[in-house]
Design a protein around this motif. Structure first.
Motif, mmCIF file in Angstrom:
data_model
loop_
_atom_site.group_PDB
_atom_site.id
_atom_site.type_symbol
_atom_site.label_atom_id
_atom_site.label_comp_id
_atom_site.label_asym_id
_atom_site.label_seq_id
_atom_site.Cartn_x
_atom_site.Cartn_y
_atom_site.Cartn_z
ATOM 1 N N PRO A 62 -91.023 1.066 107.387
ATOM 2 C CA PRO A 62 -90.092 0.207 106.651
ATOM 3 C C PRO A 62 -88.644 0.430 107.094
ATOM 4 N N VAL A 63 -88.005 -0.648 107.523
ATOM 5 C CA VAL A 63 -86.590 -0.582 107.892
ATOM 6 C C VAL A 63 -85.730 -0.685 106.640
ATOM 7 N N ASN A 64 -86.119 -1.588 105.759
ATOM 8 C CA ASN A 64 -85.477 -1.739 104.460
ATOM 9 C C ASN A 64 -86.531 -2.311 103.509
ATOM 10 N N ASN A 165 -84.167 12.849 109.100
ATOM 11 C CA ASN A 165 -83.073 12.476 110.003
ATOM 12 C C ASN A 165 -83.536 11.445 111.026
ATOM 13 N N LEU A 166 -84.746 11.635 111.568
ATOM 14 C CA LEU A 166 -85.259 10.683 112.546
ATOM 15 C C LEU A 166 -85.567 9.338 111.895
ATOM 16 N N LYS A 167 -86.106 9.373 110.679
ATOM 17 C CA LYS A 167 -86.360 8.125 109.955
ATOM 18 C C LYS A 167 -85.062 7.330 109.797
ATOM 19 N N ASP A 168 -83.989 8.029 109.442
ATOM 20 C CA ASP A 168 -82.700 7.364 109.243
ATOM 21 C C ASP A 168 -82.212 6.732 110.543
ATOM 22 N N VAL A 169 -82.385 7.450 111.653
ATOM 23 C CA VAL A 169 -81.952 6.929 112.951
ATOM 24 C C VAL A 169 -82.753 5.691 113.335
ATOM 25 N N ILE A 170 -84.082 5.766 113.151
ATOM 26 C CA ILE A 170 -84.947 4.626 113.497
ATOM 27 C C ILE A 170 -84.615 3.426 112.622
ATOM 28 N N ALA A 171 -84.472 3.649 111.319
ATOM 29 C CA ALA A 171 -84.180 2.548 110.397
ATOM 30 C C ALA A 171 -82.835 1.906 110.727
ATOM 31 N N ARG A 172 -81.836 2.734 111.009
ATOM 32 C CA ARG A 172 -80.510 2.200 111.317
ATOM 33 C C ARG A 172 -80.521 1.402 112.633
ATOM 34 N N ILE A 178 -82.676 -5.959 114.645
ATOM 35 C CA ILE A 178 -83.275 -7.102 113.948
ATOM 36 C C ILE A 178 -82.198 -8.062 113.456
ATOM 37 N N ASN A 179 -81.114 -7.511 112.914
ATOM 38 C CA ASN A 179 -80.077 -8.341 112.306
ATOM 39 C C ASN A 179 -78.850 -8.531 113.196
ATOM 40 N N LEU A 180 -78.996 -8.161 114.494
ATOM 41 C CA LEU A 180 -77.955 -8.358 115.504
ATOM 42 C C LEU A 180 -76.625 -7.698 115.134
ATOM 43 N N LYS A 181 -76.704 -6.592 114.401
ATOM 44 C CA LYS A 181 -75.475 -5.902 114.025
ATOM 45 C C LYS A 181 -74.826 -5.208 115.225
ATOM 46 N N PHE A 182 -75.618 -4.985 116.254
ATOM 47 C CA PHE A 182 -75.104 -4.320 117.449
ATOM 48 C C PHE A 182 -74.269 -5.261 118.322
ATOM 49 N N ALA A 196 -66.930 -4.453 128.598
ATOM 50 C CA ALA A 196 -66.185 -5.527 129.247
ATOM 51 C C ALA A 196 -67.053 -6.786 129.344
ATOM 52 N N LEU A 197 -68.316 -6.595 129.678
ATOM 53 C CA LEU A 197 -69.236 -7.727 129.739
ATOM 54 C C LEU A 197 -69.418 -8.332 128.361
ATOM 55 N N ARG A 198 -69.566 -7.478 127.344
ATOM 56 C CA ARG A 198 -69.763 -7.978 125.976
ATOM 57 C C ARG A 198 -68.598 -8.850 125.529
ATOM 58 N N GLN A 199 -67.391 -8.493 125.928
ATOM 59 C CA GLN A 199 -66.225 -9.262 125.515
ATOM 60 C C GLN A 199 -66.169 -10.650 126.144
ATOM 61 N N LEU A 200 -66.965 -10.840 127.186
ATOM 62 C CA LEU A 200 -67.047 -12.158 127.824
ATOM 63 C C LEU A 200 -68.080 -13.053 127.154
ATOM 64 N N LEU A 201 -68.917 -12.452 126.315
ATOM 65 C CA LEU A 201 -69.992 -13.197 125.664
ATOM 66 C C LEU A 201 -69.511 -13.839 124.367
ATOM 67 N N PRO A 202 -70.225 -14.849 123.885
ATOM 68 C CA PRO A 202 -69.805 -15.530 122.648
ATOM 69 C C PRO A 202 -70.017 -14.650 121.413
ATOM 70 N N PRO A 203 -69.484 -15.049 120.262
ATOM 71 C CA PRO A 203 -69.703 -14.283 119.021
ATOM 72 C C PRO A 203 -71.177 -14.198 118.677
ATOM 73 N N VAL A 204 -71.468 -13.385 117.673
ATOM 74 C CA VAL A 204 -72.839 -13.195 117.255
ATOM 75 C C VAL A 204 -73.483 -14.526 116.897
ATOM 76 N N PRO A 205 -74.716 -14.769 117.390
ATOM 77 C CA PRO A 205 -75.397 -16.040 117.081
ATOM 78 C C PRO A 205 -75.653 -16.173 115.586
ATOM 79 N N SER A 206 -75.605 -17.370 115.101
ATOM 80 C CA SER A 206 -75.872 -17.592 113.670
ATOM 81 C C SER A 206 -77.339 -17.919 113.480
#
Length: 206
Positions: A62-64, A165-172, A178-182, A196-206
């Motif tokens: 379970p992630v959440n 601790n590992l559960k917390d890391v995996i869940a986070r 899953i939710n594109l928070k990265f 630098a590459l990321r800054q060339l990409l568009p905002p997070v998809p909706s």
């Protein structure tokens, strides 16, 4: 003999690998030397109550409250205790022995991945619906000798805090994927080519 079976099994498994003829003979020769020495070092202490290459799949983590991911893993060996349901999970490492501190990530040149792998195996077994194996210890077993010609096994008890601790890391991490928070996260490394590459990409998809 056990040694002949071991060396034959190694050769047959090696034949199935995508190796050139030269690499095959080099690896085979090195492996046979190590296996012979490893076998002779431990031949009076084998545990024959084992399960080899146990593949675990379909473990829901379970992630959440609403989301879960499926965890899988393949354990090199489980050594069963004939007196109770406890077991030791053995993970083989084809390298010269490392120190306990290195394994646990307590040195400057170590990430702690070896120990984290043992904790992950504990997590997998704990999540098995059958609860068939009670992991009492994790073992890192080095198949190459140290400079003095001795083979080393390092045995670890996995504490509940390590698993949490590992559960917390995996869940986070799973939640971020899953939710594109990265998507918009940047690291603190100066002149990072990925940021630098990321800054060339568009905002997070909706």
């Amino acid at each position: 003999t056990n040694l002949q079976l071991l060396m034959s099994a190694f050769t047959e498994t090696l034949k199935k690998q995508p190796l050139s003829t030269g690499d095959f003979h080099t690896i085979r020769q090195k492996g046979l030397v190590s296996l012979r020495a490893y076998h002779n070092f431990y031949r009076s202490a084998w545990n024959y109550h084992t399960i080899n290459e146990l593949k675990i799949s379909g473990v829901d983590f379970p992630v959440n409250k609403k989301q879960a991911i499926r965890l899988t893993g393949k354990l090199d060996k489980i050594e069963l205790n004939s007196k109770d349901k406890s077991a030791a999970v053995v993970d083989y490492k084809t390298s010269q022995p490392k120190s306990r501190n290195w394994i646990m990530g307590q040195t400057k040149d170590s990430t702690g991945d070896y120990f984290r792998q043992l904790v992950f195996y504990k997590l997998l077994l704990d999540f098995l619906p059958s609860k068939k194996y009670q992991m009492a210890a994790g073992v890192i077993d080095f198949t190459e000798p140290n400079p003095k010609g001795r083979f080393i096994k390092e045995i670890f008890e996995i504490a509940p805090a390590d698993v949490k601790n590992l559960k917390d890391v995996i869940a986070r991490s799973a939640d971020e994927i899953i939710n594109l928070k990265f998507w918009s996260a940047l690291c603190s490394k100066k002149d990072c080519e990925y940021c630098a590459l990321r800054q060339l990409l568009p905002p997070v998809p909706s």
